[in-house]
Design a protein around this motif. Sequence first.
Motif, short mmCIF file in Angstrom:
data_model
loop_
_atom_site.label_atom_id
_atom_site.label_comp_id
_atom_site.label_asym_id
_atom_site.label_seq_id
_atom_site.Cartn_x
_atom_site.Cartn_y
_atom_site.Cartn_z
N VAL A 2 0.84 -1.19 0.00
CA VAL A 2 0.00 0.00 0.00
C VAL A 2 0.88 1.25 0.00
CG1 VAL A 2 -1.75 1.28 1.28
CG2 VAL A 2 -1.83 -1.20 1.24
N THR A 3 0.54 2.19 -0.88
CA THR A 3 1.26 3.46 -0.95
C THR A 3 0.35 4.56 -0.42
OG1 THR A 3 2.39 2.66 -2.92
CG2 THR A 3 2.54 4.99 -2.47
N HIS A 4 0.85 5.32 0.54
CA HIS A 4 0.08 6.38 1.19
C HIS A 4 0.38 7.72 0.52
CE1 HIS A 4 -1.22 3.89 4.60
NE2 HIS A 4 -0.04 3.31 4.46
N TYR A 5 -0.52 8.68 0.75
CA TYR A 5 -0.33 10.04 0.24
C TYR A 5 0.33 10.88 1.33
CZ TYR A 5 -1.24 14.62 -1.72
OH TYR A 5 -1.10 15.89 -2.20
N LYS A 6 1.45 11.50 0.99
CA LYS A 6 2.20 12.30 1.96
C LYS A 6 2.07 13.78 1.60
CE LYS A 6 6.64 12.35 4.26
NZ LYS A 6 7.95 11.69 4.34
N THR A 7 1.64 14.57 2.57
CA THR A 7 1.51 16.00 2.37
C THR A 7 2.03 16.71 3.61
OG1 THR A 7 -0.03 17.80 1.96
CG2 THR A 7 -0.91 15.93 3.13
N ASN A 33 -7.93 4.94 2.72
CA ASN A 33 -8.15 6.01 3.70
C ASN A 33 -7.55 7.33 3.22
OD1 ASN A 33 -9.53 4.31 5.42
ND2 ASN A 33 -7.68 3.72 6.54
N CYS A 34 -6.37 7.25 2.62
CA CYS A 34 -5.74 8.47 2.09
C CYS A 34 -6.56 9.05 0.95
CB CYS A 34 -4.32 8.16 1.59
SG CYS A 34 -3.11 7.90 2.90
N ARG A 35 -7.11 8.19 0.12
CA ARG A 35 -7.89 8.66 -1.03
C ARG A 35 -9.17 9.38 -0.61
NH1 ARG A 35 -7.55 6.63 -6.28
NH2 ARG A 35 -5.57 5.64 -6.67
N ARG A 36 -9.68 9.07 0.57
CA ARG A 36 -10.92 9.70 1.04
C ARG A 36 -10.68 11.04 1.74
NH1 ARG A 36 -12.42 4.64 3.88
NH2 ARG A 36 -12.85 3.21 2.19
N THR A 37 -9.43 11.37 2.01
CA THR A 37 -9.17 12.62 2.76
C THR A 37 -9.36 13.83 1.86
OG1 THR A 37 -6.82 12.57 2.25
CG2 THR A 37 -7.51 11.50 4.30
N GLU A 38 -9.64 14.94 2.49
CA GLU A 38 -9.85 16.20 1.78
C GLU A 38 -8.57 16.69 1.12
OE1 GLU A 38 -11.14 20.71 2.94
OE2 GLU A 38 -12.13 19.06 4.00
N ALA A 39 -7.44 16.47 1.77
CA ALA A 39 -6.15 16.90 1.21
C ALA A 39 -5.84 16.17 -0.09
CB ALA A 39 -5.03 16.65 2.22
N GLN A 41 -8.06 14.67 -2.14
CA GLN A 41 -9.04 15.03 -3.17
C GLN A 41 -8.75 16.41 -3.75
OE1 GLN A 41 -12.82 14.41 -1.29
NE2 GLN A 41 -12.70 12.18 -1.54
N GLU A 42 -8.29 17.34 -2.93
CA GLU A 42 -7.92 18.66 -3.41
C GLU A 42 -6.69 18.58 -4.32
OE1 GLU A 42 -8.05 22.55 -4.28
OE2 GLU A 42 -9.57 21.45 -3.15
N ALA A 43 -5.72 17.78 -3.94
CA ALA A 43 -4.53 17.60 -4.78
C ALA A 43 -4.89 16.94 -6.10
CB ALA A 43 -3.49 16.76 -4.03
N GLN A 44 -5.80 15.98 -6.05
CA GLN A 44 -6.25 15.30 -7.27
C GLN A 44 -6.97 16.28 -8.19
OE1 GLN A 44 -9.10 12.15 -6.53
NE2 GLN A 44 -8.20 10.91 -8.16
N ARG A 45 -7.79 17.12 -7.61
CA ARG A 45 -8.51 18.13 -8.38
C ARG A 45 -7.54 19.11 -9.05
NH1 ARG A 45 -11.49 20.11 -4.34
NH2 ARG A 45 -12.76 18.25 -4.39
N ARG A 46 -6.52 19.56 -8.29
CA ARG A 46 -5.54 20.49 -8.84
C ARG A 46 -4.75 19.87 -9.99
NH1 ARG A 46 -2.38 21.23 -4.33
NH2 ARG A 46 -3.97 21.32 -2.76
N SER A 47 -4.33 18.62 -9.83
CA SER A 47 -3.54 17.98 -10.90
C SER A 47 -4.40 17.74 -12.13
CB SER A 47 -2.92 16.67 -10.41
OG SER A 47 -3.89 15.66 -10.28
N ARG A 48 -5.65 17.36 -11.95
CA ARG A 48 -6.56 17.12 -13.08
C ARG A 48 -6.80 18.43 -13.84
NH1 ARG A 48 -11.02 14.96 -10.58
NH2 ARG A 48 -11.79 17.07 -10.25
#
Length: 100
Positions: A2-7, A33-39, A41-48
């Motif tokens: 599992v790879t986690h999202y680090k911010t 769990n990382c994919r459901r966090t607001e941080a 989702q915001e990063a995903q939105r910015r990259s998209r």
Amino acid sequence: MVTHYKTAGHLACGSEGSHLESTNKVSRVKCRNCRRTEAFQEAQRRSRNAKRRAASKTKAVKKTETQQPTFDWRGFWTDKLTAMPGTQRLPRGFGDQAYV
């Protein structure tokens, strides 16, 4: 694994441990769990949105570069008929000439 999202130096899901694999690239995150966090989702939105902006700029540049001058078929046809030997009549609408 599992790879986690680090911010900002922390994992988005709040997991702790010294042997956890983490990344700040949105496309590589596997932790649910990382994919459901607001941080995340915001990063995903910015990259998209950044990818969409880059694609639209590229599309606009390609469109202006690939525009070819329009082909003047009417002038070409008139020249062709004029160059033919004999009395060739131009079609209606090609000018005031009755015979060339």
